[in-house]
Motif scaffolding. Structure first.
Motif, PDB file in Angstrom:
ATOM      1  N   LEU A 142       0.830  -1.203   0.000  1.00  0.00           N
ATOM      2  CA  LEU A 142       0.000   0.000   0.000  1.00  0.00           C
ATOM      3  C   LEU A 142       0.870   1.261   0.000  1.00  0.00           C
ATOM      4  O   LEU A 142       0.641   2.194  -0.777  1.00  0.00           O
ATOM      5  N   ILE A 143       1.882   1.287   0.837  1.00  0.00           N
ATOM      6  CA  ILE A 143       2.787   2.436   0.889  1.00  0.00           C
ATOM      7  C   ILE A 143       3.565   2.563  -0.420  1.00  0.00           C
ATOM      8  O   ILE A 143       3.726   3.667  -0.955  1.00  0.00           O
ATOM      9  N   SER A 144       4.038   1.448  -0.961  1.00  0.00           N
ATOM     10  CA  SER A 144       4.792   1.479  -2.218  1.00  0.00           C
ATOM     11  C   SER A 144       3.944   2.007  -3.357  1.00  0.00           C
ATOM     12  O   SER A 144       4.408   2.818  -4.164  1.00  0.00           O
ATOM     13  N   THR A 145       2.697   1.565  -3.432  1.00  0.00           N
ATOM     14  CA  THR A 145       1.803   2.036  -4.485  1.00  0.00           C
ATOM     15  C   THR A 145       1.531   3.524  -4.331  1.00  0.00           C
ATOM     16  O   THR A 145       1.537   4.272  -5.318  1.00  0.00           O
ATOM     17  N   THR A 146       1.331   3.965  -3.103  1.00  0.00           N
ATOM     18  CA  THR A 146       1.106   5.386  -2.850  1.00  0.00           C
ATOM     19  C   THR A 146       2.317   6.205  -3.273  1.00  0.00           C
ATOM     20  O   THR A 146       2.182   7.260  -3.913  1.00  0.00           O
ATOM     21  N   LEU A 147       3.510   5.735  -2.949  1.00  0.00           N
ATOM     22  CA  LEU A 147       4.726   6.452  -3.333  1.00  0.00           C
ATOM     23  C   LEU A 147       4.938   6.426  -4.839  1.00  0.00           C
ATOM     24  O   LEU A 147       5.402   7.406  -5.428  1.00  0.00           O
ATOM     25  N   LEU A 148       4.608   5.314  -5.473  1.00  0.00           N
ATOM     26  CA  LEU A 148       4.794   5.194  -6.909  1.00  0.00           C
ATOM     27  C   LEU A 148       3.896   6.159  -7.668  1.00  0.00           C
ATOM     28  O   LEU A 148       4.350   6.865  -8.571  1.00  0.00           O
ATOM     29  N   PHE A 149       2.627   6.202  -7.307  1.00  0.00           N
ATOM     30  CA  PHE A 149       1.697   7.063  -8.026  1.00  0.00           C
ATOM     31  C   PHE A 149       1.733   8.514  -7.546  1.00  0.00           C
ATOM     32  O   PHE A 149       1.307   9.407  -8.265  1.00  0.00           O
ATOM     33  N   GLY A 150       2.256   8.757  -6.367  1.00  0.00           N
ATOM     34  CA  GLY A 150       2.334  10.118  -5.853  1.00  0.00           C
ATOM     35  C   GLY A 150       3.741  10.659  -5.830  1.00  0.00           C
ATOM     36  O   GLY A 150       4.046  11.570  -5.065  1.00  0.00           O
ATOM     37  N   ASN A 151       4.626  10.095  -6.675  1.00  0.00           N
ATOM     38  CA  ASN A 151       6.036  10.481  -6.608  1.00  0.00           C
ATOM     39  C   ASN A 151       6.265  11.955  -6.915  1.00  0.00           C
ATOM     40  O   ASN A 151       7.109  12.584  -6.300  1.00  0.00           O
ATOM     41  N   SER A 152       5.516  12.545  -7.835  1.00  0.00           N
ATOM     42  CA  SER A 152       5.742  13.965  -8.130  1.00  0.00           C
ATOM     43  C   SER A 152       5.314  14.835  -6.944  1.00  0.00           C
ATOM     44  O   SER A 152       5.986  15.810  -6.606  1.00  0.00           O
ATOM     45  N   TYR A 153       4.217  14.469  -6.299  1.00  0.00           N
ATOM     46  CA  TYR A 153       3.764  15.229  -5.128  1.00  0.00           C
ATOM     47  C   TYR A 153       4.788  15.140  -4.000  1.00  0.00           C
ATOM     48  O   TYR A 153       5.162  16.153  -3.406  1.00  0.00           O
ATOM     49  N   PHE A 154       5.242  13.917  -3.703  1.00  0.00           N
ATOM     50  CA  PHE A 154       6.205  13.755  -2.625  1.00  0.00           C
ATOM     51  C   PHE A 154       7.541  14.410  -2.965  1.00  0.00           C
ATOM     52  O   PHE A 154       8.216  14.949  -2.097  1.00  0.00           O
ATOM     53  N   GLY A 155       7.931  14.364  -4.235  1.00  0.00           N
ATOM     54  CA  GLY A 155       9.162  15.028  -4.657  1.00  0.00           C
ATOM     55  C   GLY A 155       9.094  16.521  -4.433  1.00  0.00           C
ATOM     56  O   GLY A 155      10.049  17.145  -3.959  1.00  0.00           O
ATOM     57  N   LYS A 156       7.944  17.108  -4.771  1.00  0.00           N
ATOM     58  CA  LYS A 156       7.784  18.548  -4.554  1.00  0.00           C
ATOM     59  C   LYS A 156       7.764  18.878  -3.070  1.00  0.00           C
ATOM     60  O   LYS A 156       8.312  19.900  -2.646  1.00  0.00           O
ATOM     61  N   MET A 157       7.125  18.044  -2.283  1.00  0.00           N
ATOM     62  CA  MET A 157       7.044  18.305  -0.844  1.00  0.00           C
ATOM     63  C   MET A 157       8.412  18.161  -0.167  1.00  0.00           C
ATOM     64  O   MET A 157       8.754  18.943   0.714  1.00  0.00           O
ATOM     65  N   ILE A 158       9.171  17.165  -0.561  1.00  0.00           N
ATOM     66  CA  ILE A 158      10.460  16.918   0.092  1.00  0.00           C
ATOM     67  C   ILE A 158      11.519  17.899  -0.396  1.00  0.00           C
ATOM     68  O   ILE A 158      12.235  18.510   0.388  1.00  0.00           O
ATOM     69  N   PHE A 159      11.622  18.049  -1.707  1.00  0.00           N
ATOM     70  CA  PHE A 159      12.699  18.846  -2.277  1.00  0.00           C
ATOM     71  C   PHE A 159      12.290  20.256  -2.642  1.00  0.00           C
ATOM     72  O   PHE A 159      13.100  21.012  -3.162  1.00  0.00           O
ATOM     73  N   ASN A 160      11.032  20.596  -2.405  1.00  0.00           N
ATOM     74  CA  ASN A 160      10.541  21.953  -2.691  1.00  0.00           C
ATOM     75  C   ASN A 160      10.938  22.371  -4.106  1.00  0.00           C
ATOM     76  O   ASN A 160      11.567  23.393  -4.322  1.00  0.00           O
ATOM     77  N   SER A 161      10.590  21.522  -5.070  1.00  0.00           N
ATOM     78  CA  SER A 161      11.071  21.713  -6.433  1.00  0.00           C
ATOM     79  C   SER A 161      10.272  22.737  -7.225  1.00  0.00           C
ATOM     80  O   SER A 161      10.377  22.808  -8.424  1.00  0.00           O
ATOM     81  N   ASN A 162       9.461  23.571  -6.567  1.00  0.00           N
ATOM     82  CA  ASN A 162       8.734  24.586  -7.302  1.00  0.00           C
ATOM     83  C   ASN A 162       9.619  25.779  -7.642  1.00  0.00           C
ATOM     84  O   ASN A 162       9.230  26.644  -8.400  1.00  0.00           O
ATOM     85  N   ARG A 163      10.806  25.840  -7.079  1.00  0.00           N
ATOM     86  CA  ARG A 163      11.738  26.899  -7.481  1.00  0.00           C
ATOM     87  C   ARG A 163      12.622  26.363  -8.591  1.00  0.00           C
ATOM     88  O   ARG A 163      13.082  25.247  -8.574  1.00  0.00           O
ATOM     89  N   VAL A 164      12.852  27.186  -9.568  1.00  0.00           N
ATOM     90  CA  VAL A 164      13.631  26.753 -10.736  1.00  0.00           C
ATOM     91  C   VAL A 164      14.869  27.595 -10.887  1.00  0.00           C
ATOM     92  O   VAL A 164      15.043  28.660 -10.480  1.00  0.00           O
TER      93      VAL A 164
END
Length: 113
Positions: free
Chosen positions: A91-113
């Protein structure tokens, strides 16, 4: 007793030294902002580890020790824990797989370019 204690101390010392060296290497290559991002990633992975194990380590150990003589009950308990953790991990793996862009933005704050 001394042998076990000295091996444990040696293990902690090696972990301390390797952690220090890896932090220095990371700080050298990625700088202070990179270290902050690595801290976010480490916090997230430790959160996932805690959630993924459902916090049942002590309970499993206690129950296995208590039911050590009753092999049928122990087998049933271990099977139940295995399937529960496997299901939750999937369940956690599936959530991370399909939500990877969301988690990436939350962890790495990738909205700054």
């Amino acid at each position: 007793m001394f042998k076990v204690t000295s091996l444990s101390s040696f293990s902690i010392l090696v972990r301390l030294i390797t952690g220090f060296l890896s932090s220095k290497v990371i700080a050298y290559f990625v700088g202070p902002s990179g270290m902050a991002l690595m801290g976010n990633l480490r916090s997230f992975t430790s959160l996932l580890e805690s959630v993924g194990t459902l916090g049942i380590q002590n309970g499993v150990l206690q129950n296995v020790a208590k039911n050590q003589q009753d092999k049928v009950r122990l087998n049933h308990f271990v099977r139940l824990v295995f399937w529960t953790l496997l299901l939750f991990s999937l369940l956690i793996s599936t959530t991370l797989l399909f939500g990877n862009s969301y988690f990436g933005k939350m962890i790495f704050n990738s909205n700054r370019v």
